[in-house]
Scaffold this motif. Structure first.
Motif, mmCIF file in Angstrom:
data_model
loop_
_atom_site.group_PDB
_atom_site.id
_atom_site.type_symbol
_atom_site.label_atom_id
_atom_site.label_comp_id
_atom_site.label_asym_id
_atom_site.label_seq_id
_atom_site.Cartn_x
_atom_site.Cartn_y
_atom_site.Cartn_z
ATOM 1 N N LEU A 1 -1.360 120.310 20.786
ATOM 2 C CA LEU A 1 -0.553 120.288 19.564
ATOM 3 C C LEU A 1 0.434 121.447 19.527
ATOM 4 C CD1 LEU A 1 -3.317 119.340 16.962
ATOM 5 C CD2 LEU A 1 -1.654 117.829 18.061
ATOM 6 N N ASP A 2 0.020 122.605 20.018
ATOM 7 C CA ASP A 2 0.908 123.758 20.047
ATOM 8 C C ASP A 2 2.078 123.545 21.003
ATOM 9 O OD1 ASP A 2 -0.636 125.064 18.204
ATOM 10 O OD2 ASP A 2 -1.676 126.338 19.655
ATOM 11 N N SER A 3 1.922 122.596 21.929
ATOM 12 C CA SER A 3 2.991 122.276 22.872
ATOM 13 C C SER A 3 3.788 121.049 22.439
ATOM 14 C CB SER A 3 2.392 122.019 24.263
ATOM 15 O OG SER A 3 1.736 123.157 24.751
ATOM 16 N N ASN A 4 3.545 120.579 21.202
ATOM 17 C CA ASN A 4 4.199 119.362 20.696
ATOM 18 C C ASN A 4 3.914 118.170 21.607
ATOM 19 O OD1 ASN A 4 5.256 120.865 18.614
ATOM 20 N ND2 ASN A 4 7.243 121.132 19.569
ATOM 21 N N TYR A 5 2.703 118.114 22.106
ATOM 22 C CA TYR A 5 2.283 117.096 23.071
ATOM 23 C C TYR A 5 1.179 116.277 22.414
ATOM 24 C CZ TYR A 5 1.343 115.510 27.922
ATOM 25 O OH TYR A 5 1.195 114.784 29.072
ATOM 26 N N ILE A 6 1.473 115.006 22.114
ATOM 27 C CA ILE A 6 0.540 114.161 21.376
ATOM 28 C C ILE A 6 -0.009 113.054 22.259
ATOM 29 C CG2 ILE A 6 0.297 112.550 19.443
ATOM 30 C CD1 ILE A 6 0.541 115.340 18.489
ATOM 31 N N LYS A 7 -1.315 112.848 22.183
ATOM 32 C CA LYS A 7 -1.950 111.748 22.901
ATOM 33 C C LYS A 7 -2.651 110.852 21.877
ATOM 34 C CE LYS A 7 -2.528 113.689 27.444
ATOM 35 N NZ LYS A 7 -3.332 113.548 28.655
ATOM 36 N N PRO A 8 -1.937 109.902 21.293
ATOM 37 C CA PRO A 8 -2.511 109.101 20.203
ATOM 38 C C PRO A 8 -3.619 108.157 20.638
ATOM 39 C CG PRO A 8 -0.367 108.255 20.826
ATOM 40 C CD PRO A 8 -0.537 109.545 21.561
ATOM 41 N N HIS A 9 -3.764 107.934 21.949
ATOM 42 C CA HIS A 9 -4.847 107.080 22.443
ATOM 43 C C HIS A 9 -5.981 107.892 23.066
ATOM 44 C CE1 HIS A 9 -3.087 103.100 21.869
ATOM 45 N NE2 HIS A 9 -1.933 103.613 22.217
ATOM 46 N N GLY A 10 -5.969 109.213 22.866
ATOM 47 C CA GLY A 10 -6.939 110.030 23.570
ATOM 48 C C GLY A 10 -6.504 110.179 25.018
ATOM 49 N N SER A 11 -7.454 110.444 25.911
ATOM 50 C CA SER A 11 -7.101 110.630 27.314
ATOM 51 C C SER A 11 -8.326 110.466 28.200
ATOM 52 C CB SER A 11 -6.497 112.013 27.535
ATOM 53 O OG SER A 11 -6.121 112.181 28.889
ATOM 54 N N LEU B 1 -13.311 109.686 25.354
ATOM 55 C CA LEU B 1 -12.469 109.764 24.157
ATOM 56 C C LEU B 1 -11.129 109.127 24.480
ATOM 57 C CD1 LEU B 1 -11.657 110.518 21.366
ATOM 58 C CD2 LEU B 1 -11.517 112.913 22.037
ATOM 59 N N ILE B 2 -11.119 107.814 24.479
ATOM 60 C CA ILE B 2 -9.900 107.075 24.760
ATOM 61 C C ILE B 2 -9.947 105.766 23.996
ATOM 62 C CG2 ILE B 2 -10.855 106.016 26.852
ATOM 63 C CD1 ILE B 2 -7.973 106.261 28.038
ATOM 64 N N PHE B 3 -8.865 105.430 23.349
ATOM 65 C CA PHE B 3 -8.773 104.207 22.564
ATOM 66 C C PHE B 3 -7.946 103.190 23.338
ATOM 67 C CE2 PHE B 3 -9.393 107.644 19.589
ATOM 68 C CZ PHE B 3 -10.331 107.152 18.702
ATOM 69 N N LEU B 4 -8.582 102.137 23.770
ATOM 70 C CA LEU B 4 -7.871 101.087 24.488
ATOM 71 C C LEU B 4 -6.978 100.318 23.512
ATOM 72 C CD1 LEU B 4 -10.764 99.745 26.738
ATOM 73 C CD2 LEU B 4 -8.970 101.379 27.334
ATOM 74 N N PRO B 5 -5.896 99.711 24.008
ATOM 75 C CA PRO B 5 -4.986 98.973 23.113
ATOM 76 C C PRO B 5 -5.665 97.909 22.259
ATOM 77 C CG PRO B 5 -3.963 99.311 25.233
ATOM 78 C CD PRO B 5 -5.372 99.811 25.368
ATOM 79 N N LEU B 6 -6.782 97.359 22.745
ATOM 80 C CA LEU B 6 -7.456 96.314 21.979
ATOM 81 C C LEU B 6 -8.101 96.850 20.711
ATOM 82 C CD1 LEU B 6 -9.147 94.229 24.830
ATOM 83 C CD2 LEU B 6 -7.134 93.635 23.486
#
Length: 213
Positions: free
Chosen positions: A29-39, A113-118
């Motif tokens: 977040l401090d790097s303005n780097y967002i992972k909305p699906h986790g990783s 911790l990853i959210f698949l598109p489904l």
């Protein structure tokens, strides 16, 4: 896609170019780097109510048994606390051997911790993820003057909802992907969101994107 590391000298990752490492979500977040699906390198610890394996029993210490136990417990009715997450950097050798990841969780088991598109709307499954990641992402989009979509097809509701948060005029959209469909994606998003304007397109992947940045 998460930052790629390779032992090949011609390939570089985010850390090599920007000098930033990610030990936790705050670093992203401090790097303005967002992972909305986790990783794929983000993990969750088990709930306090989940089964505890007796590791003194050789059978329960077996790697496959611990994986099966995680599968059996993952989708229980109770949510998993986002606060239990741990991140292993992409260039950490421990990321590529599951027994080493298990050691990070007291040799018990973990959940991805990853959210698949489904199941992209299933944020309630991980308590605290939406408030810490998605709400922060909305703030970023509201303030953004440039947006980079990296390794992302942008066909799901998450990114479309975030793009609706744009408030600044003439926000430049840049796309870095590994397919030749990036131009079509750019055109589609520009047609949907009037505040966006075309930026750069890179279809050679993340490593090429950061090395040419």
């Amino acid at each position: 896609m998460f930052p790629i590391y390779s032992c090949k000298p011609e390939l570089v990752g985010y850390k090599d170019v920007f000098g930033r490492t990610f030990h936790n979500v705050k670093d992203y977040l401090d790097s303005n780097y967002i992972k909305p699906h986790g990783s794929v390198n983000w993990f969750l610890g088990r709930r306090t109510t989940d089964r505890v394996l007796n590791l003194e029993r050789k059978f329960e210490f077996d790697t496959l048994v611990r994986i099966v136990t995680a599968v059996e417990n993952m989708y229980k009715s109770d949510s998993i606390e986002f606060a239990s997450h741990r991140i292993i950097e992409p260039d950490d050798r421990n990321l590529y051997k599951i027994d080493n990841i298990l050691r990070e969780f007291e040799d018990q088991y973990f959940y991805p911790l990853i959210f698949l598109p489904l199941i992209i709307k299933n944020y309630d499954f991980v308590s605290g993820f939406s408030s810490e990641i998605i709400q922060r992402a909305k703030q970023f989009f509201q303030q953004a003057t440039e947006i980079y979509l990296i390794g992302y097809g942008a066909k799901d509701d998450i990114i479309l909802d975030l793009l609706k948060e744009i408030q600044q005029p003439e926000v430049k959209l840049h796309i870095a992907n590994t397919t030749n469909s990036s131009a079509a994606l750019m055109k589609s998003l520009l047609n949907k969101f009037s505040l966006l304007e075309q930026g750069s397109i890179n279809d050679k992947g993340f490593s090429n994107f950061v090395s040419e940045y």
